[in-house]
Design an enzyme around this catalytic site. Structure first.
Site: not given
Length: 375
Positions: A120, A125, A128, A131, A226
């Site tokens: 992450r 991004q 991901d 997400s 997280y």
């Protein structure tokens, strides 16, 4: 490279690549084999794939010819013995939880990449999948709650009187939680949000939610965004605050999870008993035990007049856009392992490639997975 796109099994409706993304692979000189009927549930026909240069073949042929095998779900038990040690399997294996599957890969000498372990970082991004799929889940959770709730979400001022807006409590302000905030606010609800990470407070407030703070949370920058395990003292303070807010809420949306561990129980039975009849709980952490003590994965439970929905695969309810998002994530990741003339190039000097790799030539590459397996 020959990329084999496999059809999903069970109730999964998504497909790892839609024809529009397959076209991007063929442009990179990658030959794409698509299992017959792979995209049907996501409204993509075999003809659509053929139109962008893919070849439609049987499942057996995908396993026989594919250098890289691609699927959203982990391989079914019947498939693990079909994978050759010369092949690469890319999927979302949940390896921090399903350690038996990792051990099977090790035994078979298979090279595997788990897309749910994409680092992450800012650079990653666009790859991901967590997400992307959490965005779908947060949106769908609110829509289902609104449909099941016996009252309206927004305030209505009518000749028959004023209808007060619904109170929504969201546990966890990750991507799913933030999307749930945005969707709830668009529907006119009042939103309160709990999260142990103080860093998300600004995002919560920018979306119109009220951030409920509990002092004393443990935070870890090394956790990659997280949540981390909290002290017993903090858990008691947090629990009391959650219980108090849940008693006033019409809807509770649970999104809190800790990678590789059972989801924390944030809504115990006593909290559910204090909620209003007709209230709705949507538990997105159902697959890892649930944030609500009474949650059952992929089931709806009614307890004391409160509806508790354990749903761990909302993205399958929006197969077209969920597949579109997933496929773009896959494409962005695979660009890192596609070399000149479309050849496979596994560059383990790249931190994203190495961090996403689970097994290769009988070794575990991901450090978090290695730590769990070697316990």
């Amino acid at each position: 490279m020959i990329l084999g796109l496999l059809k999903e099994y069970g109730t999964e409706t998504r497909v790892a690549l839609l024809p529009e993304t397959v076209k991007a692979f063929t442009d990179l000189k990658v030959q794409v084999l698509v299992e017959q009927g792979a995209g049907e549930k996501a409204f993509a026909s075999d003809a659509d794939y053929e139109a962008v240069g893919a070849k439609i073949v049987s499942r057996a042929e995908v396993f026989k010819q594919g250098e890289v095998l691609l699927q959203i779900q982990p391989p079914a038990k019947d498939d693990t013995h079909k994978i050759k040690d010369s092949q690469v399997w890319i999927s979302a294996f949940n390896p921090l939880w399903d350690t038996d599957l990792v051990k099977t890969f090790l035994k078979n000498g298979v090279t595997t990449f788990s897309l749910d372990l994409i680092p992450r970082t800012s650079r990653a991004q666009a790859m991901d999948i967590l997400s992307s799929m959490a965005t779908v889940a947060g949106y769908m959770a609110v829509l289902e709650a609104a449909a099941k709730l016996p009252t309206f979400f927004p305030m209505f001022m009518t000749a028959a009187g004023t209808i007060r807006p619904a109170n929504v409590l969201i546990l966890g302000a990750g991507v799913a939680g933030l999307q749930a905030i945005a969707t709830s606010r668009k529907l006119g609800a009042q939103v309160q949000v709990f999260d142990v990470r103080s860093a998300v407070k600004e995002e919560v407030m920018s979306l119109g939610g009220k951030f409920v703070e509990v002092e004393g949370a443990t935070e870890d920058k090394a956790a990659g965004g997280y949540a981390v395990e909290q002290t017993e003292e903090f858990k008691k303070k947090q629990q009391q605050a959650i219980n108090d807010h849940a008693a006033k809420a019409n809807v509770v949306i649970c999104t809190a999870q800790i990678p590789g561990r059972k989801a924390p129980v944030l809504l115990p039975k006593v909290a559910v008993e204090a909620m209003k009849p007709g209230s709705v709980i949507i538990d997105l952490a159902a697959s890892s035990g649930g944030n609500c003590e009474l949650t059952k994965d992929n089931e709806t439970v009614v307890y004391n007049g409160v509806t508790i929905i354990g749903q761990s695969n909302y993205p399958a309810q929006k197969p077209l856009d969920a597949s579109r998002m997933f496929g773009k994530n896959v494409l962005n990741f695979m660009k890192l392992i596609i070399g000149d003339e479309g050849k496979l190039n596994l560059d383990f000097e790249d931190d994203i490639v190495k961090g996403t790799c689970i097994t290769n030539k009988g070794e575990i590459y991901n450090e978090r997975v290695k730590a769990i397996i070697n316990k």
